[in-house]
Scaffold this motif. Structure first.
Motif, short mmCIF file in Angstrom:
data_model
loop_
_atom_site.label_atom_id
_atom_site.label_comp_id
_atom_site.label_asym_id
_atom_site.label_seq_id
_atom_site.Cartn_x
_atom_site.Cartn_y
_atom_site.Cartn_z
N LYS A 294 -2.69 -3.44 -4.42
CA LYS A 294 -2.64 -4.13 -3.14
C LYS A 294 -3.60 -3.50 -2.12
CE LYS A 294 0.73 -5.95 0.08
NZ LYS A 294 2.03 -5.67 0.69
N ILE A 295 -3.69 -2.16 -2.17
CA ILE A 295 -4.50 -1.49 -1.14
C ILE A 295 -5.99 -1.80 -1.31
CG2 ILE A 295 -5.16 0.77 -2.13
CD1 ILE A 295 -3.86 1.99 0.48
N GLN A 296 -6.37 -2.17 -2.54
CA GLN A 296 -7.78 -2.43 -2.80
C GLN A 296 -8.31 -3.66 -2.05
OE1 GLN A 296 -7.12 -1.88 -7.04
NE2 GLN A 296 -9.03 -0.73 -7.11
N SER A 297 -7.39 -4.56 -1.65
CA SER A 297 -7.84 -5.74 -0.93
C SER A 297 -7.85 -5.51 0.59
CB SER A 297 -6.94 -6.93 -1.28
OG SER A 297 -5.62 -6.64 -0.86
N MET A 298 -7.50 -4.29 1.02
CA MET A 298 -7.46 -4.01 2.46
C MET A 298 -8.81 -3.46 2.94
SD MET A 298 -3.72 -2.33 2.82
CE MET A 298 -2.27 -3.32 2.53
N PRO A 299 -9.08 -3.59 4.24
CA PRO A 299 -10.34 -3.04 4.76
C PRO A 299 -10.37 -1.52 4.61
CG PRO A 299 -8.98 -3.91 6.55
CD PRO A 299 -8.29 -4.28 5.27
N ASP A 300 -11.55 -0.98 4.34
CA ASP A 300 -11.69 0.45 4.03
C ASP A 300 -11.10 1.37 5.10
OD1 ASP A 300 -12.87 -0.02 1.64
OD2 ASP A 300 -14.92 0.40 2.28
N HIS A 301 -11.25 1.01 6.36
CA HIS A 301 -10.79 1.93 7.41
C HIS A 301 -9.26 1.94 7.55
CE1 HIS A 301 -10.89 -1.90 9.63
NE2 HIS A 301 -10.02 -1.35 10.47
N LYS A 302 -8.58 1.13 6.71
CA LYS A 302 -7.10 1.12 6.71
C LYS A 302 -6.54 1.84 5.47
CE LYS A 302 -6.13 -1.32 10.36
NZ LYS A 302 -5.45 -0.62 11.46
N VAL A 303 -7.43 2.37 4.64
CA VAL A 303 -7.00 2.84 3.31
C VAL A 303 -6.91 4.37 3.22
CG1 VAL A 303 -7.68 2.94 0.87
CG2 VAL A 303 -7.91 0.80 2.15
N THR A 304 -5.78 4.86 2.67
CA THR A 304 -5.64 6.26 2.27
C THR A 304 -5.18 6.27 0.81
OG1 THR A 304 -4.74 6.67 4.47
CG2 THR A 304 -4.59 8.48 2.88
#
Ligand code: ZN
Length: 561
Positions: A294-304
């Protein structure tokens, strides 16, 4: 007193009023901690860990303590006490339980939860006894009392052992963080109380005995971690040990405050964080953690991304990322936060990884350029403090390489422990506590036991020497078809190579030497093919070493034409 350097033989029979302490691992190395206590014909074990292989041990999964000296006494074992849930303290348990499945395992809630999950993967359902700090437990002739200590994993315990032969206090791994995230400090009041009662032998963590002063608090890392989250433009990839619950808590809190989401990556990370959160050792704000897909579809600056290697060891995952061989593809603008120690001795490998990740465009934050790691072990100041509080009669430094053990012994002496009561042992060296005096009494087998795939102990030092030879110089196979009467080659001798660099001329001299040696075997009346092959190997090895200073692994196949 005999020093462990003098040649020691098997210890004498232990007298009834004595206790024998035998470290089977963790002395002379950092890892595979295991200590056996013997009294009145019974055994008790504290910790049973693994050691991870180094570069000169290719193909090895983990290294175990040697169980040889207790193998015919498995029925005498009352219990195994696990001081905390690190691999170098619990990783060997599945292998010991394969030899006797019903040995009771004693430990704190989180330690047993991590261990039970691990045993499940080995299809073992253990017999467990859960204890907590302050609690007492009787295990046959051993009376145990558990004391809270602070370390780089929650719920760690020291264990105090009372027997008719005397008392022993084992710290396990510990430090004295005064402001830990969970507020659970090392219980120095209990240390003092046990000191008042009388500690005949004190086994103390030596890992940081050479480091002056006091180990910083975990809390001191907050500003540096927050800064990473405040300034990183794209993804933040955190590597950590899969057991470092408090460090991961700090990362979760920082991510939450920065409005990012988090995914755990790596089987042991996902498993341990679920256990820690289910048992309330980890507080995960609602909606913060999502799964990797799921996290892979989020914008990079929201990802940890919080990741670790397959054994829970973070460098393995980073090495694979650096080589583009990991499900996380590191790219331009990513930040890699190495929230763990740089393992001493492996610096070159680690800086190689940092360089490669930098080449991929990532910004690397590590303990060398930011305050993002503190040790889990007591520094010299804390150890001295403990000696002064406990006032032990005898001291035996544990958990560390020889230099750490010696540094720790020196601290004990400085606080007034008499020279003759400071025992520096090594793996396998037996120490007897009799009438209040600890002394080296002998030595039992305590070699390195290698786990390689499904085999335990099948790979030996010789195997590793061969593997190093193969990786160092490659392989040369010599094939000679000979006339059985004259031993002369009936066709030109062939040289097949793997990983050995050569040109047309390299083997010309060797071929002539092989022919000469073969004919000589005829003159010497040697007909055994195996023996002839050995001579060919020797001839070619010597030639390549003398002429080209090269040492490949040489093999020979000689066939009667
Ligand atoms: Zn530890």
């Amino acid at each position: 007193m005999p020093s462990p350097r003098t040649k020691l033989s098997a210890p004498p029979r232990l007298p009834k009023n004595g206790m024998r302490i035998t470290p089977l691992g963790g002395l002379g190395e950092v890892g595979r901690n295991m200590t056996v206590f013997e009294h009145a014909g019974k055994l008790m074990i504290v910790d049973c860990g693994v050691l991870f292989p180094e570069e000169h041990q290719p193909g090895i999964d983990v290294i175990l303590p040697d169980f040889t000296s207790i193998r015919d006494r498995l029925q005498d074992i009352e219990c195994i006490v696990l001081t905390h849930g690190h691999e170098d303290h619990i990783g060997g348990v599945p292998y010991l339980l394969k030899e006797r499945a019903d040995i009771p395992l004693i430990g704190s809630e989180l330690t047993l939860a991590f261990l039970t999950a691990k045993l499940k993967e080995h299809r073992i359902t253990p017999k467990t006894v859960q204890v907590e700090a302050g609690q007492k437990h009787r295990a046959g002739v051993f009376d145990l009392e558990f004391v809270a200590v602070n370390h780089s994993i929650p719920d760690s315990l020291a264990v105090f052992i009372r027997t008719k032969a005397g008392t022993v206090l084992c710290t396990g791994d510990f430090k004295m963080d005064q402001f830990p995230l969970d507020g659970r400090i090392t219980d120095l009041r209990a240390f003092a109380r046990l000191g008042e009662e009388g500690v005949d032998l004190f086994l103390t963590d030596s890992t940081n005995a050479e480091v002056p002063g006091f180990t910083m608090s975990e809390r001191d890392l907050t500003p540096a971690i927050d800064r990473v989250f405040a300034t990183s433009p794209r993804r933040i990839i955190v590597s950590s040990f899969a057991s470092h619950v408090h460090r991961i808590q700090q990362v979760l809190d920082a991510a939450h405050a920065a409005g990012r989401k988090v995914a755990f990556v790596g089987r042991s990370m996902v498993r341990n964080m679920k256990i820690a959160s289910d048992l309330d050792y980890l507080d995960i704000p609602k909606g913060l953690v999502v799964d990797f897909r799921k996290i892979q579809s989020m914008p990079d600056h929201k990802v940890t991304l919080i990741c670790t290697g397959s054994q829970g060891e973070p460098m393995a995952a980073l090495a694979r990322m650096a080589n583009g061989d990991h499900q996380i593809q590191v790219g331009e603008g990513d930040t890699v936060l190495m929230a763990s120690s740089l393992i001493p001795g492996n610096e070159n490998a680690i800086y190689g990884i940092i360089n490669k990740l930098t080449d991929l465009g990532a910004n690397i934050v590590h303990k060398g350029n930011a305050k993002v790691h503190v040790s889990g072990h007591a520094s010299a100041g804390e150890l001295v403090y403990c000696y002064n509080i406990v006032r032990p009669k005898n001291v035996m430094p544990v958990h560390g390489e020889s230099k750490h053990l010696h540094a720790n012994a020196e601290l004990a002496r400085k606080t007034g422990v008499p020279e003759k009561n400071v025992v520096i042992a090594q793996d396998g060296v037996t120490v007897d506590l009799i009438a209040g005096q600890a002394k080296i009494s002998g030595k039992v087998e305590a070699g390195l036991v290698y786990v390689d795939g499904q085999t335990i102990g099948a790979a030996t030092e010789d195997t590793l020497a061969e593997r190093r030879l193969l990786s160092g110089g490659g392989v040369v196979t010599v094939v000679a078809l000979i006339d059985p009467k004259t031993h002369k080659p009936v066709e030109p001798v062939e040289f097949l190579t793997k990983g050995f660099v050569h040109d047309k001329k390299t083997f010309q001299g060797a071929a002539a030497q092989v022919e000469k040696a073969l004919v000589q075997t005829r003159t010497d009346g040697i007909d055994d093919i195996a023996k002839i092959e050995e001579i060919v190997v020797e001839t070619v090895s010597t030639h390549l070493r003398r002429t080209y200073r090269r040492e490949p692994a040489v093999m020979a196949v000689v066939i009667d034409a």
